[in-house]
Scaffold this motif. Structure first.
Motif, short mmCIF file in Angstrom:
data_model
loop_
_atom_site.label_atom_id
_atom_site.label_comp_id
_atom_site.label_asym_id
_atom_site.label_seq_id
_atom_site.Cartn_x
_atom_site.Cartn_y
_atom_site.Cartn_z
N ALA A 48 17.98 -79.80 -43.06
CA ALA A 48 18.28 -80.56 -42.12
C ALA A 48 17.37 -80.31 -40.98
CB ALA A 48 19.80 -80.77 -41.61
N ILE A 49 16.93 -81.24 -39.93
CA ILE A 49 15.87 -80.98 -39.10
C ILE A 49 16.06 -82.18 -37.99
CG2 ILE A 49 14.06 -82.31 -40.44
CD1 ILE A 49 12.11 -80.28 -39.33
N ILE A 50 15.79 -81.80 -36.79
CA ILE A 50 15.67 -82.29 -35.52
C ILE A 50 14.25 -82.09 -35.09
CG2 ILE A 50 16.51 -82.94 -33.37
CD1 ILE A 50 19.32 -81.84 -33.99
N THR A 51 13.57 -83.03 -35.23
CA THR A 51 12.01 -83.04 -34.63
C THR A 51 11.77 -83.64 -33.19
OG1 THR A 51 11.38 -85.13 -35.61
CG2 THR A 51 11.16 -83.03 -37.14
N HIS A 52 10.80 -83.04 -32.47
CA HIS A 52 10.22 -83.83 -31.29
C HIS A 52 11.12 -84.02 -30.31
CE1 HIS A 52 6.58 -84.46 -33.82
NE2 HIS A 52 7.27 -85.12 -34.69
N ARG A 53 12.08 -82.91 -30.06
CA ARG A 53 13.25 -83.04 -29.18
C ARG A 53 13.90 -84.28 -29.17
NH1 ARG A 53 9.84 -80.22 -23.84
NH2 ARG A 53 8.79 -78.91 -25.24
N GLY A 54 13.81 -85.12 -30.23
CA GLY A 54 14.53 -86.17 -30.28
C GLY A 54 16.18 -85.97 -30.83
N GLY A 55 16.75 -87.07 -31.10
CA GLY A 55 18.42 -86.93 -31.16
C GLY A 55 18.55 -87.11 -32.73
N ASN A 56 17.39 -87.93 -33.39
CA ASN A 56 17.62 -88.24 -34.77
C ASN A 56 17.69 -87.14 -35.66
OD1 ASN A 56 17.90 -90.80 -34.28
ND2 ASN A 56 15.56 -91.08 -34.18
N VAL A 57 18.46 -86.80 -36.65
CA VAL A 57 18.40 -85.68 -37.62
C VAL A 57 17.92 -86.27 -39.04
CG1 VAL A 57 19.93 -83.99 -38.70
CG2 VAL A 57 20.44 -84.72 -36.39
N ASN A 58 17.21 -85.71 -39.71
CA ASN A 58 16.71 -86.06 -41.09
C ASN A 58 17.38 -85.11 -42.06
OD1 ASN A 58 15.13 -88.29 -40.42
ND2 ASN A 58 13.42 -86.73 -39.77
N TYR A 59 17.85 -85.54 -43.09
CA TYR A 59 18.53 -84.66 -44.14
C TYR A 59 18.01 -84.62 -45.48
CZ TYR A 59 22.53 -84.69 -40.80
OH TYR A 59 23.22 -84.74 -39.50
N ALA A 60 17.97 -83.66 -46.27
CA ALA A 60 17.68 -83.53 -47.53
C ALA A 60 18.56 -84.13 -48.18
CB ALA A 60 17.46 -81.95 -47.92
N ASP A 61 17.89 -84.87 -49.24
CA ASP A 61 18.85 -85.87 -50.23
C ASP A 61 20.33 -85.15 -50.82
OD1 ASP A 61 16.23 -87.41 -51.97
OD2 ASP A 61 16.96 -87.89 -50.06
N SER A 62 20.21 -83.55 -51.01
CA SER A 62 21.43 -83.01 -51.22
C SER A 62 22.30 -82.96 -50.29
CB SER A 62 20.96 -81.65 -51.88
OG SER A 62 20.37 -80.68 -50.72
N ARG A 66 27.28 -85.24 -46.73
CA ARG A 66 28.25 -84.15 -46.51
C ARG A 66 27.89 -83.04 -45.37
NH1 ARG A 66 27.72 -80.43 -50.88
NH2 ARG A 66 25.65 -80.86 -50.86
N PHE A 67 26.59 -82.92 -45.01
CA PHE A 67 26.54 -82.10 -44.00
C PHE A 67 25.93 -82.74 -42.60
CE2 PHE A 67 24.51 -78.76 -46.85
CZ PHE A 67 25.65 -78.28 -47.69
N THR A 68 26.22 -82.16 -41.51
CA THR A 68 26.03 -82.86 -40.22
C THR A 68 25.47 -81.70 -39.07
OG1 THR A 68 27.85 -84.34 -40.50
CG2 THR A 68 27.01 -83.93 -38.17
N MET A 69 24.15 -81.94 -39.08
CA MET A 69 23.67 -80.94 -38.06
C MET A 69 24.03 -81.51 -36.63
SD MET A 69 19.51 -79.75 -37.86
CE MET A 69 19.02 -78.58 -36.47
N SER A 70 24.13 -80.52 -35.64
CA SER A 70 24.24 -81.03 -34.28
C SER A 70 24.10 -79.77 -33.30
CB SER A 70 25.83 -81.36 -33.96
OG SER A 70 26.60 -80.23 -34.22
N ARG A 71 23.93 -80.14 -31.89
CA ARG A 71 23.55 -79.14 -30.98
C ARG A 71 24.41 -79.42 -29.79
NH1 ARG A 71 17.79 -81.59 -29.21
NH2 ARG A 71 17.77 -80.08 -27.69
#
Length: 115
Positions: A48-62, A66-71
């Motif tokens: 999982a990744i958050i890019t460019h200081r944004g709030g959107n998270v991109n996840y691997a298909d796997s 099921r997974f949630t990334m937060s800050r």
């Protein structure tokens, strides 16, 4: 930036874990933050990744669904909530942050999911 990852452990399939990664400085200065994992005998892969200081998270298909990334900016910490874990999720999980083009890695935390 220095990173300290924690939260790994041994769980059974279907259970949950929450990983944490504490940064030594403010998350506001971080351009990119991510979780990676490395399964035994395999290459490290992005989870999982958050890019460019944004709030959107991109996840691997796997990880999708099921997974949630937060800050938590107040705690300078990012999290990876992992639900419905599967044996194939087993591996060492690493947090990564990029600031001003410099990439930093946490020490890794082991997640083992038994069937």
């Amino acid at each position: 930036v220095q990173l300290q990852a924690s939260g790994g452990g041994l769980v059974q399939a279907g259970e949950s874990l929450r990983l944490s990664c504490a940064a030594s400085g403010s998350l506001f200065s971080i351009d990119e933050m991510a979780w990676y994992r490395q399964a035994p005998g395999k290459q490290r892969e992005l989870v999982a990744i958050i890019t460019h200081r944004g709030g959107n998270v991109n996840y691997a298909d796997s990880a999708k669904g099921r997974f949630t990334m937060s800050r938590d900016n107040a705690k300078n910490t990012i999290y990876l909530q992992m639900n419905s874990l599967k044996p194939e999720d087993t591996g060492v999980y690493y947090c990564n942050m990029v600031r001003n083009g410099v990439s930093s890695w946490g020490q890794g935390t082991l997640v083992t999911v038994s069937s």
